[in-house]
Structures are given as C-alpha cells and as structure tokens.
Design a protein around this motif. Structure first.
Motif, PDB file in Angstrom:
ATOM      1  N   GLN A  21       0.982  -1.338  -0.150  1.00  0.00           N
ATOM      2  CA  GLN A  21      -0.031   0.040  -0.172  1.00  0.00           C
ATOM      3  C   GLN A  21       0.716   1.205  -0.028  1.00  0.00           C
ATOM      4  OE1 GLN A  21      -2.166  -1.234   3.303  1.00  0.00           O
ATOM      5  NE2 GLN A  21      -4.163  -0.760   2.104  1.00  0.00           N
ATOM      6  N   LYS A  22       1.873   1.094   0.711  1.00  0.00           N
ATOM      7  CA  LYS A  22       2.902   2.360   0.797  1.00  0.00           C
ATOM      8  C   LYS A  22       3.430   2.741  -0.447  1.00  0.00           C
ATOM      9  CE  LYS A  22       6.512   4.116   3.812  1.00  0.00           C
ATOM     10  NZ  LYS A  22       7.589   3.932   4.765  1.00  0.00           N
ATOM     11  N   LEU A  77      -5.295   5.133  -8.175  1.00  0.00           N
ATOM     12  CA  LEU A  77      -4.393   4.349  -7.171  1.00  0.00           C
ATOM     13  C   LEU A  77      -5.058   4.663  -5.738  1.00  0.00           C
ATOM     14  CD1 LEU A  77      -0.917   5.788  -8.525  1.00  0.00           C
ATOM     15  CD2 LEU A  77      -1.884   3.372  -8.785  1.00  0.00           C
ATOM     16  N   ASP A  78      -5.822   5.574  -5.358  1.00  0.00           N
ATOM     17  CA  ASP A  78      -6.448   5.553  -4.157  1.00  0.00           C
ATOM     18  C   ASP A  78      -7.414   4.218  -4.034  1.00  0.00           C
ATOM     19  OD1 ASP A  78      -4.968   7.629  -3.408  1.00  0.00           O
ATOM     20  OD2 ASP A  78      -6.507   9.261  -3.914  1.00  0.00           O
ATOM     21  N   ASP A  79      -8.101   4.041  -5.134  1.00  0.00           N
ATOM     22  CA  ASP A  79      -9.023   2.828  -4.999  1.00  0.00           C
ATOM     23  C   ASP A  79      -8.296   1.686  -4.915  1.00  0.00           C
ATOM     24  OD1 ASP A  79     -11.063   4.542  -5.083  1.00  0.00           O
ATOM     25  OD2 ASP A  79     -11.161   4.370  -7.293  1.00  0.00           O
ATOM     26  N   TYR A 132      -6.098  -2.993  -1.447  1.00  0.00           N
ATOM     27  CA  TYR A 132      -4.988  -3.838  -0.817  1.00  0.00           C
ATOM     28  C   TYR A 132      -5.173  -3.861   0.624  1.00  0.00           C
ATOM     29  CZ  TYR A 132      -1.277  -4.648  -4.262  1.00  0.00           C
ATOM     30  OH  TYR A 132      -0.557  -4.914  -5.265  1.00  0.00           O
ATOM     31  N   GLY A 133      -5.955  -2.558   1.108  1.00  0.00           N
ATOM     32  CA  GLY A 133      -6.201  -2.844   2.648  1.00  0.00           C
ATOM     33  C   GLY A 133      -7.100  -4.094   2.963  1.00  0.00           C
ATOM     34  N   GLY A 171      -6.548  -7.147   5.291  1.00  0.00           N
ATOM     35  CA  GLY A 171      -7.408  -7.439   6.355  1.00  0.00           C
ATOM     36  C   GLY A 171      -8.209  -8.710   6.219  1.00  0.00           C
ATOM     37  N   ARG A 172      -8.678  -9.284   4.927  1.00  0.00           N
ATOM     38  CA  ARG A 172      -9.179 -10.456   4.909  1.00  0.00           C
ATOM     39  C   ARG A 172      -8.232 -11.762   4.965  1.00  0.00           C
ATOM     40  NH1 ARG A 172     -13.387 -13.699   5.382  1.00  0.00           N
ATOM     41  NH2 ARG A 172     -13.891 -15.021   3.546  1.00  0.00           N
TER      42      ARG A 172
END
Length: 139
Positions: free
Chosen positions: A8-9, A34-36, A41-42, A46-47
């Motif tokens: 993500q970074k 890219l924000d989407d 990715y987040g 988490g999943r």
C-alpha cells in the motif's frame, strides 16, 4: 501464492514521470485510481489476516480433537483389558411343532353354514325393516 510487487505504501508514494512532449495521463485521474487500489489492498490484507486467524483456530481445534480421540481410544483399550469378560448370552431357537392337520368337516346338524347365516340376516332385516322393504329390494 505469488509474491505481491507493491505494498500500500509503495502505491501511495509512487510518482509518475511526466512526458515532455505529447499528452500524458491526467495526474488527478491516476491518483484517484491508485487511491482505490490502495483501499482494495487494505481490504485484501484484512481478509487475509482474518482467514489466517481462522486457520490457526481450526488447526488448534483439530489438534485438541485428535488428542481427545487418542485419550478415548486409550481408555477404551484399558477398559477392555480390565473389565471381566461379558457374560455370554446363548440364544435359544424356538422349537417349532407342526400344527395338527385340519380335516374337512362335513356339514352336520350342529354346523352353521353361510347359507344359514344369510337366511338369519334376511329374517332380521324383515323383522327390523318390515316385509315391504325386503320385497322392494328383490323387485
């Protein structure tokens, strides 16, 4: 599972080169896209963590169940070795005696036949319903 190229970074900090000539991409549009991707990715991360936790929990439960099964088997083997032999119950097959032969009986004065029963029923009908009823049925 394949290795992930970008975190993500990495996606957040990525800077695209600008072309000197010609038309390039709209930086705002690329940033929005890219924000989407970062949000996705987040969500995937988490999943993955949730599923890994569930896998760990299920592996622990499986190990506990296997341990209990081993204990129960050991206890049943010990109980079989210690317990006295169960009494043997013999089954007795029933003795079958042949039924006596039934000889046909010739009608005698004391024997009631079907004809006698039909006559009695007819007489009862006459007594209950009257003589006219029995005559109407025959007509």
């Amino acid at each position: 599972m394949e290795q992930v190229k970008y975190t993500q970074k990495d996606i957040l900090e990525r800077v695209f080169k600008q072309k000197r000539m010609g038309v390039g991409y709209d930086p705002a549009d690329v940033d929005s896209f890219l924000d989407d991707i970062i949000k996705d990715y987040g969500a995937f991360g988490g999943r993955i963590e949730q599923l890994q936790g569930e896998v760990s929990r299920l592996q622990t439960a499986l190990k506990d169940a296997q341990d209990q099964l081993v204990l129960v088997k050991q206890q049943s083997v010990q109980a079989a070795n210690v317990a006295p032999a169960a009494p043997v119950v013999e089954t007795v097959s029933p003795v079958v005696t042949p039924a006596p032969e039934v000889k046909p009986v010739a009608p005698s004065a004391n024997t009631v036949t079907n004809l006698d029963l039909i006559k009695r029923v007819a007489n009862l009908e006459r007594a209950v319903f009257g003589r006219d009823h029995s005559e109407n049925e025959n007509a």
